[in-house]
Write an enzyme that holds these catalytic residues in place. Structure first.
Site, short mmCIF file in Angstrom:
data_model
loop_
_atom_site.label_atom_id
_atom_site.label_comp_id
_atom_site.label_asym_id
_atom_site.label_seq_id
_atom_site.Cartn_x
_atom_site.Cartn_y
_atom_site.Cartn_z
CB CYS A 1 -17.43 -23.27 -70.30
SG CYS A 1 -17.01 -22.22 -71.58
CG HIS B 1 -21.17 -24.74 -72.72
ND1 HIS B 1 -21.43 -24.03 -71.90
CD2 HIS B 1 -20.22 -23.68 -73.54
CE1 HIS B 1 -20.77 -22.98 -71.87
NE2 HIS B 1 -20.27 -22.71 -72.67
CD GLU C 1 -24.38 -25.96 -70.62
OE1 GLU C 1 -23.76 -24.77 -70.65
OE2 GLU C 1 -23.87 -27.05 -70.53
#
Length: 212
Positions: A79, A183, A185
């Site tokens: 990001c 992202h 994750e």
């Protein structure tokens, strides 16, 4: 060991939890010595470009991050961590990024009823299928939270793109450096596969095949 850089401007918990979920050995560090002993490093980031750049400098990790990248071990920006790898951003005029890659981060243009910031799931068109994207299907959906975007002048480093009013370069990879505007994750199975690929490169010391 994968080191997550703690410079006061990163969403560390979700990144750490995702790596631990896939069984990777990971640590949070603000110590340059520990960073330089790691097999791989991750630069997360939330907030504004200028504040994050200032925090990275004040933390003492600015030059160690550049030294780590120059050393050839896998490095992942996430990001705002991706944006910091470039030269500058319209968000913070006059503030210099790490300048690992040439290019400027621009604001997503208003119009067509699009909400800014761009928050939500978008599909990726893959420009590269190695590195982070091994075994990741084209058009996989990933999660974005951002108001600024990259359109790289160096097209060979772009590894995926998406559409949100404009074409957004969603990720880059070149040699040992990888970065995503989205992202991983928070991007379900596709994102976890990317983190597995990165962790595997950390273990083997191998780079991706993207051009440098």
């Amino acid at each position: 060991m994968i080191s997550i850089l703690d410079y006061g401007a990163g969403n560390l918990k979700s990144v750490v939890n995702a790596f631990r979920f896939i069984g990777a050995e990971v640590e949070i560090t603000h110590d340059a010595g520990r960073l330089m002993r790691a097999q791989a490093a991750v630069l997360p980031g939330v907030g504004s470009f200028g504040d994050a750049a200032a925090s990275l400098r004040q933390s003492g990790l600015w030059q160690p991050a550049l030294d780590f990248i120059a050393g050839g071990r896998p490095f992942l920006g996430i990001c705002l961590g991706m944006q910091l790898l470039f030269e500058e951003s319209e968000e913070s005029p006059g503030v210099k990024g790490l300048s690992v890659f040439p290019g400027k981060i621009c604001r997503i243009p208003d119009g067509d009823g699009l909400k800014i910031p761009h928050i939500g799931w978008n599909s990726l068109t893959l420009d590269q299928t190695d590195g982070l994207f091994r075994q990741v299907p084209d058009q996989s959906y990933v999660y974005f939270v951002h108001s600024y975007y990259l359109h790289s002048p160096e097209r060979k480093i772009v590894s995926s793109h998406t559409q949100y009013g404009v074409t957004i370069d969603a990720s880059v990879q070149a040699g040992n450096v990888f970065a995503t505007q989205f992202h991983p994750e928070k991007s379900g199975q596709a994102g976890l596969q990317m983190l597995k690929n990165f962790a595997r490169m950390a273990e083997t010391g191998r780079e991706g095949k993207g051009s440098c």
